[in-house]
Write a protein that holds these residues in place. Structure first.
Motif, short mmCIF file in Angstrom:
data_model
loop_
_atom_site.label_atom_id
_atom_site.label_comp_id
_atom_site.label_asym_id
_atom_site.label_seq_id
_atom_site.Cartn_x
_atom_site.Cartn_y
_atom_site.Cartn_z
N ILE A 92 0.86 -1.20 0.00
CA ILE A 92 0.00 0.00 0.00
C ILE A 92 0.89 1.24 0.00
N VAL A 93 0.67 2.12 -0.97
CA VAL A 93 1.42 3.39 -1.02
C VAL A 93 0.42 4.53 -0.84
N ILE A 94 0.66 5.36 0.16
CA ILE A 94 -0.25 6.48 0.42
C ILE A 94 0.44 7.79 0.01
N MET A 95 -0.24 8.55 -0.82
CA MET A 95 0.36 9.79 -1.34
C MET A 95 -0.66 10.92 -1.19
N HIS A 96 -0.45 11.78 -0.21
CA HIS A 96 -1.36 12.93 -0.10
C HIS A 96 -0.61 14.12 0.48
N ASN A 97 -1.18 15.30 0.31
CA ASN A 97 -0.64 16.51 0.94
C ASN A 97 -0.81 16.41 2.43
N GLY A 98 0.12 16.96 3.19
CA GLY A 98 -0.05 17.01 4.64
C GLY A 98 0.37 15.72 5.32
N ILE A 99 0.23 15.71 6.63
CA ILE A 99 0.63 14.55 7.44
C ILE A 99 -0.50 14.29 8.45
N GLY A 100 -0.65 13.02 8.83
CA GLY A 100 -1.59 12.76 9.92
C GLY A 100 -2.49 11.55 9.74
N SER A 101 -2.39 10.89 8.58
CA SER A 101 -3.26 9.71 8.40
C SER A 101 -2.56 8.43 8.83
N HIS A 102 -1.25 8.49 9.13
CA HIS A 102 -0.44 7.26 9.24
C HIS A 102 -0.84 6.33 10.39
N ASP A 103 -1.20 6.87 11.57
CA ASP A 103 -1.55 5.98 12.68
C ASP A 103 -2.82 5.17 12.36
N ALA A 104 -3.80 5.86 11.78
CA ALA A 104 -5.06 5.18 11.46
C ALA A 104 -4.85 4.15 10.34
N VAL A 105 -3.99 4.45 9.39
CA VAL A 105 -3.73 3.51 8.29
C VAL A 105 -3.05 2.25 8.85
N LYS A 106 -2.10 2.47 9.76
CA LYS A 106 -1.37 1.35 10.37
C LYS A 106 -2.33 0.44 11.14
N GLN A 107 -3.29 1.07 11.82
CA GLN A 107 -4.28 0.29 12.58
C GLN A 107 -5.19 -0.51 11.67
N LEU A 108 -5.52 0.10 10.53
CA LEU A 108 -6.44 -0.54 9.58
C LEU A 108 -5.77 -1.73 8.89
N PHE A 109 -4.46 -1.61 8.61
CA PHE A 109 -3.72 -2.66 7.89
C PHE A 109 -2.47 -3.04 8.68
N LYS A 111 -0.95 -5.77 9.08
CA LYS A 111 -0.06 -6.80 8.53
C LYS A 111 0.50 -6.44 7.15
N HIS A 112 0.03 -5.38 6.56
CA HIS A 112 0.48 -5.04 5.21
C HIS A 112 1.73 -4.17 5.24
N THR A 113 2.47 -4.21 4.12
CA THR A 113 3.61 -3.30 3.98
C THR A 113 3.07 -1.97 3.47
N ILE A 114 3.31 -0.94 4.28
CA ILE A 114 2.76 0.38 3.93
C ILE A 114 3.90 1.36 3.67
N TYR A 115 3.77 2.11 2.60
CA TYR A 115 4.75 3.16 2.27
C TYR A 115 4.00 4.47 2.21
N TYR A 116 4.71 5.55 2.49
CA TYR A 116 4.17 6.88 2.23
C TYR A 116 5.00 7.50 1.11
N ALA A 117 4.36 8.38 0.36
CA ALA A 117 5.06 9.05 -0.74
C ALA A 117 4.61 10.50 -0.81
N THR A 118 5.47 11.32 -1.34
CA THR A 118 5.09 12.72 -1.58
C THR A 118 5.64 13.12 -2.94
N THR A 119 4.85 13.88 -3.67
CA THR A 119 5.29 14.28 -5.00
C THR A 119 5.10 15.77 -5.19
N SER A 120 5.98 16.38 -5.97
CA SER A 120 5.76 17.80 -6.29
C SER A 120 5.39 17.98 -7.76
#
Ligand code: KPL
Length: 298
Positions: A92-109, A111-120
């Protein structure tokens, strides 16, 4: 790779186009469409038409990668219905502006490998199925968990699709740097309903410097080495590079949609409180945007 892109906004659509030559890509949307046609204008002005599969459950269940490009405040609501349909090996790769969804995403998944990304990279949807790539940018990707993952092949994959994409062991650092730029540009362009470029005018400099100085204090408290004036210079570079663009928050306020203020300036204020750092200029901007949002339908 089989890929599902959750969210067919400007950035999701841009990655769909970039990834499709080498991968089997579908988009997942809130509507029940099964095909997603898209006319795309590249940076060189070349126009091409694409048609992606949309909302096919078998494609979702077989996906090796789920790229989440919905807005920060939509991440959990959008991911929740998919919990039982993602295979255990789906990254799972999460790409959004700002910060703050990571704890809830970790709780939801958990067992999954989760990455965050940022793009300009900058892209603009000029109509429901028309996309324009408006600015070349760079992308950073890294693991959510603090345990350093050695599998950085995902960065190569993104780099082949739309370069440059860099692997980052501590993804929080580029996320914070992007947050600083968004703290500087997004609220001011939304409140004043101006383009990014107009922030280069003399009248905005004192405010931009104050915003960036406050972010610098919080980032230093977070452990990042930020030189005096560094964030302001970076914000100015983006202001000039995206001069003709309207920021995402400018468009959200213009169309009376919810903004990402709580995940941008709101996250900064939240972290500032933890370190007991005063951030009055950012707090004022947060209050102004929040009250603009609450008066939308008044
Ligand atoms: O990320 C952006 C946004 O609009 O949200 C910037 C960098 C400000 C470009 O417009």
């Amino acid at each position: 790779m089989k890929i599902t892109i959750l969210g067919a906004g400007a950035i999701g659509s841009l990655w769909a186009i970039a990834l499709q030559p080498q991968h089997d890509v579908q988009v997942w949307t809130r509507s029940s469409i099964t095909r997603y046609p898209l006319t795309f204008q590249s940076l060189s002005g070349k126009v091409r038409t694409y048609c992606f599969d949309a909302n096919h459950i078998d494609h979702l269940q077989q996906s090796d990668l789920l790229l989440v490009t919905v807005k920060s405040f939509q991440v959990i609501t959008a991911l929740h219905p998919l919990i039982n349909d993602l295979s255990a090996r789906c990254k799972i790769v999460i790409m959004h502006n700002g910060i703050g969804s990571h704890d809830a995403v970790k709780q939801l998944f958990p067992k999954h490998t989760i990455y965050y990304a940022t793009t300009s990279h900058a892209a603009l949807k000029t109509a429901e199925s028309t996309l324009r790539h408006t600015g070349l940018g760079q992308t950073f990707i890294g693991p959510l968990s603090s345990v350093i993952s050695t599998d950085n092949s995902i960065a190569d994959m993104f780099n082949q699709a739309l370069s440059p994409c860099y692997w980052q062991d501590d993804i929080m650092e580029p996320l914070w740097k992007k947050l600083a730029i968004n703290c500087a540009i997004n609220p001011l362009t939304a409140i004043n309903q101006c383009t990014n470029g107009e922030l280069a005018n003399e009248g905005y400099q004192a405010q931009l410097i104050q915003i960036c100085n406050e972010v610098t204090l919080v980032m230093r408290a977070e452990g990042y080495r930020i030189k005096n004036g560094e964030l302001y210079q970076q914000a100015l570079t983006v202001i000039k590079a995206t001069a003709d663009n309207y920021s995402s928050m400018n468009r959200d306020v213009f169309y009376q949609r919810p903004t990402e203020i709580d995940y941008i300036t709101g996250y900064l204020i939240h972290q500032a409180k933890i370190f007991d750092i005063a951030v009055p200029v950012n707090t004022q901007l947060w209050q102004t945007i929040t009250s603009m949002e609450s008066s939308y339908h008044a």
